[in-house]
Design a protein around this motif. Structure first.
Motif, PDB file in Angstrom:
ATOM      1  N   ARG A  75      37.754  69.511  50.710  1.00  0.00           N
ATOM      2  CA  ARG A  75      38.391  70.685  51.319  1.00  0.00           C
ATOM      3  C   ARG A  75      39.832  70.758  50.841  1.00  0.00           C
ATOM      4  NH1 ARG A  75      40.427  71.340  57.110  1.00  0.00           N
ATOM      5  NH2 ARG A  75      40.626  73.568  57.315  1.00  0.00           N
ATOM      6  N   GLU A  92      45.716  67.087  54.795  1.00  0.00           N
ATOM      7  CA  GLU A  92      45.079  66.653  56.033  1.00  0.00           C
ATOM      8  C   GLU A  92      45.538  65.229  56.334  1.00  0.00           C
ATOM      9  OE1 GLU A  92      41.017  68.535  57.005  1.00  0.00           O
ATOM     10  OE2 GLU A  92      40.918  67.984  54.887  1.00  0.00           O
ATOM     11  N   THR A  95      43.997  62.035  62.571  1.00  0.00           N
ATOM     12  CA  THR A  95      44.022  62.729  63.859  1.00  0.00           C
ATOM     13  C   THR A  95      44.043  61.790  65.063  1.00  0.00           C
ATOM     14  OG1 THR A  95      41.606  62.865  63.899  1.00  0.00           O
ATOM     15  CG2 THR A  95      42.807  64.728  62.937  1.00  0.00           C
ATOM     16  N   LYS A 120      41.417  67.687  66.697  1.00  0.00           N
ATOM     17  CA  LYS A 120      40.266  67.869  65.816  1.00  0.00           C
ATOM     18  C   LYS A 120      40.680  67.929  64.352  1.00  0.00           C
ATOM     19  CE  LYS A 120      37.181  68.159  69.033  1.00  0.00           C
ATOM     20  NZ  LYS A 120      36.235  67.078  69.212  1.00  0.00           N
ATOM     21  N   GLU A 121      41.869  68.461  64.100  1.00  0.00           N
ATOM     22  CA  GLU A 121      42.352  68.613  62.725  1.00  0.00           C
ATOM     23  C   GLU A 121      43.873  68.566  62.734  1.00  0.00           C
ATOM     24  OE1 GLU A 121      42.603  72.601  60.457  1.00  0.00           O
ATOM     25  OE2 GLU A 121      40.717  71.698  59.819  1.00  0.00           O
ATOM     26  N   ILE A 123      47.190  68.965  59.897  1.00  0.00           N
ATOM     27  CA  ILE A 123      47.627  69.290  58.540  1.00  0.00           C
ATOM     28  C   ILE A 123      49.142  69.128  58.461  1.00  0.00           C
ATOM     29  CG2 ILE A 123      47.746  71.066  56.758  1.00  0.00           C
ATOM     30  CD1 ILE A 123      45.273  72.342  58.158  1.00  0.00           C
ATOM     31  N   HIS A 147      45.091  76.355  68.495  1.00  0.00           N
ATOM     32  CA  HIS A 147      45.797  76.213  67.225  1.00  0.00           C
ATOM     33  C   HIS A 147      47.255  75.989  67.586  1.00  0.00           C
ATOM     34  CE1 HIS A 147      42.456  77.491  64.631  1.00  0.00           C
ATOM     35  NE2 HIS A 147      42.069  78.108  65.724  1.00  0.00           N
TER      36      HIS A 147
END
Length: 161
Positions: A75, A92, A95, A120-121, A123, A147
Protein backbone atom coordinates in the motif's frame (compact mmCIF):
# COMPACT_ATOMS: atom_id res chain seq x y z
CA UNK A 1 -4.26 6.23 -24.48
CA UNK A 2 -6.89 3.53 -24.03
CA UNK A 3 -5.03 2.28 -20.94
CA UNK A 4 -5.11 5.79 -19.46
CA UNK A 5 -8.89 6.07 -19.87
CA UNK A 6 -9.54 2.62 -18.44
CA UNK A 7 -7.32 3.39 -15.44
CA UNK A 8 -9.04 6.73 -14.96
CA UNK A 9 -12.44 5.03 -15.13
CA UNK A 10 -11.38 2.50 -12.48
CA UNK A 11 -10.18 5.29 -10.21
CA UNK A 12 -13.41 7.22 -10.64
CA UNK A 13 -15.52 4.16 -9.86
CA UNK A 14 -13.35 3.31 -6.86
CA UNK A 15 -13.60 6.83 -5.47
CA UNK A 16 -17.37 6.79 -5.87
CA UNK A 17 -17.77 3.41 -4.19
CA UNK A 18 -15.44 4.26 -1.30
CA UNK A 19 -17.14 7.59 -0.65
CA UNK A 20 -20.36 5.85 0.30
CA UNK A 21 -18.68 4.14 3.26
CA UNK A 22 -16.55 6.85 4.88
CA UNK A 23 -17.33 10.44 5.71
CA UNK A 24 -13.78 11.72 5.22
CA UNK A 25 -13.31 10.14 1.79
CA UNK A 26 -13.45 12.50 -1.19
CA UNK A 27 -15.92 11.82 -3.97
CA UNK A 28 -14.78 11.82 -7.57
CA UNK A 29 -16.34 15.25 -8.15
CA UNK A 30 -14.59 16.81 -5.15
CA UNK A 31 -11.07 15.70 -6.15
CA UNK A 32 -9.64 18.45 -8.37
CA UNK A 33 -8.87 17.54 -11.97
CA UNK A 34 -5.27 18.80 -11.58
CA UNK A 35 -4.72 16.39 -8.67
CA UNK A 36 -6.18 13.48 -10.64
CA UNK A 37 -4.06 14.28 -13.70
CA UNK A 38 -0.82 14.64 -11.71
CA UNK A 39 -1.51 11.47 -9.74
CA UNK A 40 -2.23 9.40 -12.85
CA UNK A 41 0.85 10.75 -14.59
CA UNK A 42 3.09 9.71 -11.68
CA UNK A 43 1.24 6.44 -10.86
CA UNK A 44 -0.35 5.14 -14.09
CA UNK A 45 -0.76 1.60 -12.69
CA UNK A 46 -2.55 2.60 -9.48
CA UNK A 47 -5.43 0.42 -8.30
CA UNK A 48 -7.63 0.41 -5.18
CA UNK A 49 -7.39 4.20 -4.94
CA UNK A 50 -8.98 6.19 -2.11
CA UNK A 51 -8.62 9.88 -1.26
CA UNK A 52 -9.25 12.12 1.75
CA UNK A 53 -9.01 15.85 2.37
CA UNK A 54 -6.41 16.68 5.02
CA UNK A 55 -4.65 19.73 6.47
CA UNK A 56 -0.99 19.50 7.41
CA UNK A 57 1.49 22.26 8.19
CA UNK A 58 -1.18 24.84 7.38
CA UNK A 59 -1.79 23.51 3.87
CA UNK A 60 -4.90 21.92 2.40
CA UNK A 61 -3.86 18.53 0.99
CA UNK A 62 -5.29 15.34 -0.43
CA UNK A 63 -4.15 12.03 1.03
CA UNK A 64 -4.29 9.39 -1.71
CA UNK A 65 -3.85 5.74 -0.75
CA UNK A 66 -3.43 3.13 -3.46
CA UNK A 67 -1.78 -0.07 -4.59
CA UNK A 68 0.18 -0.57 -7.77
CA UNK A 69 -0.98 -3.31 -10.15
CA UNK A 70 2.42 -5.04 -10.19
CA UNK A 71 2.73 -4.94 -6.36
CA UNK A 72 -0.87 -5.58 -5.29
CA UNK A 73 0.12 -6.25 -1.65
CA UNK A 74 2.07 -3.05 -0.98
CA UNK A 75 0.00 0.00 0.00
CA UNK A 76 1.31 3.43 -0.97
CA UNK A 77 0.31 6.76 0.54
CA UNK A 78 0.98 10.13 -1.07
CA UNK A 79 -0.13 13.69 -0.36
CA UNK A 80 -0.92 16.24 -3.07
CA UNK A 81 -1.55 19.97 -2.82
CA UNK A 82 -4.89 21.23 -4.11
CA UNK A 83 -3.14 22.72 -7.17
CA UNK A 84 -2.02 19.22 -8.24
CA UNK A 85 1.60 19.41 -7.08
CA UNK A 86 3.04 16.41 -5.24
CA UNK A 87 3.65 17.23 -1.56
CA UNK A 88 5.13 14.23 0.29
CA UNK A 89 4.90 10.47 0.80
CA UNK A 90 3.12 9.23 3.92
CA UNK A 91 4.68 6.43 5.97
CA UNK A 92 2.60 3.88 7.84
CA UNK A 93 3.85 3.53 11.41
CA UNK A 94 3.28 1.21 14.36
CA UNK A 95 -0.23 1.42 15.82
CA UNK A 96 0.56 -0.07 19.25
CA UNK A 97 -0.19 2.16 22.24
CA UNK A 98 3.41 1.58 23.37
CA UNK A 99 4.92 2.75 20.08
CA UNK A 100 7.72 5.29 20.28
CA UNK A 101 6.97 6.57 16.78
CA UNK A 102 4.47 9.13 18.07
CA UNK A 103 4.95 11.66 20.90
CA UNK A 104 3.93 10.31 24.34
CA UNK A 105 1.41 13.15 24.71
CA UNK A 106 -0.54 11.79 21.74
CA UNK A 107 -1.59 8.70 23.70
CA UNK A 108 -2.64 10.84 26.69
CA UNK A 109 -4.68 13.14 24.43
CA UNK A 110 -6.34 10.21 22.67
CA UNK A 111 -7.19 8.63 26.04
CA UNK A 112 -8.71 11.91 27.27
CA UNK A 113 -10.78 12.29 24.09
CA UNK A 114 -11.92 8.71 23.48
CA UNK A 115 -11.45 6.99 26.88
CA UNK A 116 -11.21 3.48 25.37
CA UNK A 117 -9.79 3.42 21.83
CA UNK A 118 -7.83 1.33 19.37
CA UNK A 119 -5.58 2.80 16.66
CA UNK A 120 -6.42 1.02 13.39
CA UNK A 121 -4.05 3.00 11.17
CA UNK A 122 -1.28 5.54 11.74
CA UNK A 123 0.46 7.58 9.04
CA UNK A 124 3.49 9.80 9.60
CA UNK A 125 3.58 12.98 7.51
CA UNK A 126 7.04 14.58 7.44
CA UNK A 127 7.23 18.27 6.57
CA UNK A 128 9.11 18.50 3.23
CA UNK A 129 9.82 22.20 3.84
CA UNK A 130 11.59 21.92 7.17
CA UNK A 131 11.61 20.24 10.55
CA UNK A 132 8.57 18.60 12.00
CA UNK A 133 6.08 15.86 11.49
CA UNK A 134 2.35 15.34 11.92
CA UNK A 135 0.16 12.24 12.05
CA UNK A 136 -3.05 10.93 10.50
CA UNK A 137 -4.82 8.23 12.49
CA UNK A 138 -7.88 6.05 12.11
CA UNK A 139 -9.15 5.38 15.62
CA UNK A 140 -11.90 2.98 16.67
CA UNK A 141 -13.78 4.10 19.80
CA UNK A 142 -17.20 2.91 21.00
CA UNK A 143 -17.89 1.24 17.66
CA UNK A 144 -17.20 4.40 15.64
CA UNK A 145 -14.25 4.99 13.29
CA UNK A 146 -12.70 8.42 13.72
CA UNK A 147 -10.24 10.17 11.41
CA UNK A 148 -7.87 12.06 13.68
CA UNK A 149 -4.96 14.39 12.88
CA UNK A 150 -2.22 15.12 15.42
CA UNK A 151 0.42 17.84 15.41
CA UNK A 152 4.07 17.15 16.19
CA UNK A 153 3.45 17.58 19.93
CA UNK A 154 0.67 14.96 19.96
CA UNK A 155 -2.21 17.45 20.19
CA UNK A 156 -5.40 16.59 18.32
CA UNK A 157 -5.89 19.15 15.53
CA UNK A 158 -8.81 17.50 13.73
CA UNK A 159 -11.33 14.80 14.64
CA UNK A 160 -14.19 13.62 12.42
CA UNK A 161 -16.31 10.51 11.98
Amino acid sequence: MRNYFSTLSCVVLTLCSVSAFAGAVISQDALPEKVQAAFHKKFPNAISVSAEAKTHFGQELYLIAFKEAKEADARNIVYYRVNGNFYVNGDEIDTAKTSVEMPPASYENLKATFNDYDIKEAILVVNPNGAGEEYDLVVSASGVLWHVSLDRNGNITKKEE
